[in-house]
Design a protein around this motif. Structure first.
Motif, PDB file in Angstrom:
ATOM      1  N   GLU A 266       8.358  -5.264   1.000  1.00 65.46           N
ATOM      2  CA  GLU A 266       8.613  -3.842   1.222  1.00 65.46           C
ATOM      3  C   GLU A 266      10.029  -3.469   0.802  1.00 65.46           C
ATOM      4  O   GLU A 266      10.255  -2.393   0.220  1.00 65.46           O
ATOM      5  CB  GLU A 266       8.381  -3.509   2.693  1.00 65.46           C
ATOM      6  N   GLN A 267      10.986  -4.350   1.057  1.00 64.70           N
ATOM      7  CA  GLN A 267      12.351  -4.079   0.614  1.00 64.70           C
ATOM      8  C   GLN A 267      12.435  -3.993  -0.910  1.00 64.70           C
ATOM      9  O   GLN A 267      13.160  -3.157  -1.463  1.00 64.70           O
ATOM     10  CB  GLN A 267      13.290  -5.165   1.138  1.00 64.70           C
TER      11      GLN A 267
ATOM     12  N   LEU B   2       9.306 -13.995  -2.631  1.00 66.89           N
ATOM     13  CA  LEU B   2       8.157 -13.246  -2.146  1.00 66.89           C
ATOM     14  C   LEU B   2       6.879 -14.083  -2.205  1.00 66.89           C
ATOM     15  O   LEU B   2       6.758 -14.996  -3.021  1.00 66.89           O
ATOM     16  CB  LEU B   2       7.964 -11.967  -2.970  1.00 66.89           C
TER      17      LEU B   2
ATOM     18  N   TYR C 289      14.534  -3.880   8.747  1.00 68.47           N
ATOM     19  CA  TYR C 289      13.380  -4.404   9.472  1.00 68.47           C
ATOM     20  C   TYR C 289      12.141  -4.536   8.592  1.00 68.47           C
ATOM     21  O   TYR C 289      11.076  -4.909   9.088  1.00 68.47           O
ATOM     22  CB  TYR C 289      13.056  -3.508  10.671  1.00 68.47           C
ATOM     23  N   LEU C 290      12.260  -4.236   7.311  1.00 68.89           N
ATOM     24  CA  LEU C 290      11.123  -4.342   6.400  1.00 68.89           C
ATOM     25  C   LEU C 290      10.914  -5.783   5.964  1.00 68.89           C
ATOM     26  O   LEU C 290      11.832  -6.611   6.012  1.00 68.89           O
ATOM     27  CB  LEU C 290      11.362  -3.480   5.158  1.00 68.89           C
ATOM     28  N   SER C 291       9.709  -6.090   5.506  1.00 69.21           N
ATOM     29  CA  SER C 291       9.445  -7.397   4.903  1.00 69.21           C
ATOM     30  C   SER C 291      10.133  -7.462   3.540  1.00 69.21           C
ATOM     31  O   SER C 291      10.570  -6.438   2.988  1.00 69.21           O
ATOM     32  CB  SER C 291       7.942  -7.600   4.727  1.00 69.21           C
ATOM     33  N   GLY C 292      10.219  -8.672   2.989  1.00 68.03           N
ATOM     34  CA  GLY C 292      10.855  -8.827   1.679  1.00 68.03           C
ATOM     35  C   GLY C 292      10.160  -8.018   0.604  1.00 68.03           C
ATOM     36  O   GLY C 292      10.811  -7.392  -0.248  1.00 68.03           O
TER      37      GLY C 292
END
Length: 263
Positions: free
Chosen positions: A144-145, A170, A139-142
């Motif tokens: 954050e991943q 990104l 469920y994280l943004s790109g």
């Protein structure tokens, strides 16, 4: 520290993906490995990490050594224990695990005390992950991943960190943040970084040296600042003409067919 000497890599005993590639990565240095898709950059990183076998890839010639010891034939987990860790393209997190569980997976070879210290370092480097520690990674943004992927790699306290397209897909602001983190890592921890990146200008801006690959071989190398000023690099990779104006895609495609270093 890390050295490749005349390395040849072949897939399925028929396709030569890398041909006589030589490069060096010194202690505490950042080296950018640049080139178009299919040039052999990711294959080179996989060879260093010992993970060619899932795709039937094999080092046929040459040598890969780290701190004077050969790596060819060494199991991937032993290469990690030697101090070489790769962050693969696409992050490849465990989507169903939380941020903290993903980070802990990167320290599976370390003691519990080392893992705790590793978590503290990861959260200090990526403060926004502190509040996300119990969030499922899928469920994280790109961006954050990507931070989790880098933090996971750092859990084993590597001497060499290899990043395969860390800014792929990104937003520009997040890309800038990732490059800032790369510079900070080298400065704060002294880790050596081998960076594969499509954004040539940004990569060379943070690197000490650069290598450019075409069709599986190194065609140009040197200090990063010198490559940034190189006419060929500026025209083809940065899209600028001699007058400093950005070239059109039509001109870039034409130049791709006439690159002087392949003539």
């Amino acid at each position: 520290m890390l050295a490749l000497t005349n390395v040849q890599i072949v897939y399925d005993n028929t396709i030569e993906a890398v041909r006589e590639v030589s490069l060096t990565l010194g202690k505490g240095r950042i080296v950018a490995l640049l080139g178009a898709n299919g040039a052999g950059k990711s294959t080179t990183l996989k060879a260093i990490s010992g993970v060619l076998y899932p795709e039937d890839g094999e080092i046929k010639a040459g040598q890969i050594s780290f701190e004077g010891r050969p790596l060819a034939g060494m199991a991937p987990d032993r290469i990690v224990k030697q101090g070489i860790v790769m962050v693969p393209e696409g992050r490849r997190l465990f989507d169903q695990l939380t941020v903290e569980e993903n980070l802990l997976m990167g320290g599976y070879t370390r003691s519990a005390a080392d893992s705790r210290r590793g978590l503290e370092r990861a959260y200090a480097l990526f403060p926004r992950l502190t509040q996300k520690r119990t969030t499922v990674s899928g469920y994280l943004s790109g961006g954050e991943q990507q931070m989790v992927a880098i933090g996971r790699a750092l859990m084993s306290e590597p001497k060499v960190l290899m990043l395969d397209e860390p800014t792929l897909g990104l937003a520009p602001q997040i890309c800038e943040e990732i490059f800032g983190i790369i510079t900070r890592l080298r400065h704060d921890s002294g880790v050596s970084i081998l960076l594969v990146e499509q954004n040539a200008q940004a990569a060379l801006a943070v690197a000490d040296e650069g290598y450019i690959m075409e069709n599986g071989r190194i065609v140009l190398d040197g200090p990063a600042d010198k490559l940034l000023r190189n006419e060929d690099v500026r025209e083809f990779y940065l899209g600028f003409s001699e007058g400093g104006t950005r070239k059109s895609m039509r001109e870039v495609k034409h130049y791709k067919r006439r690159k002087r270093w392949l003539s």
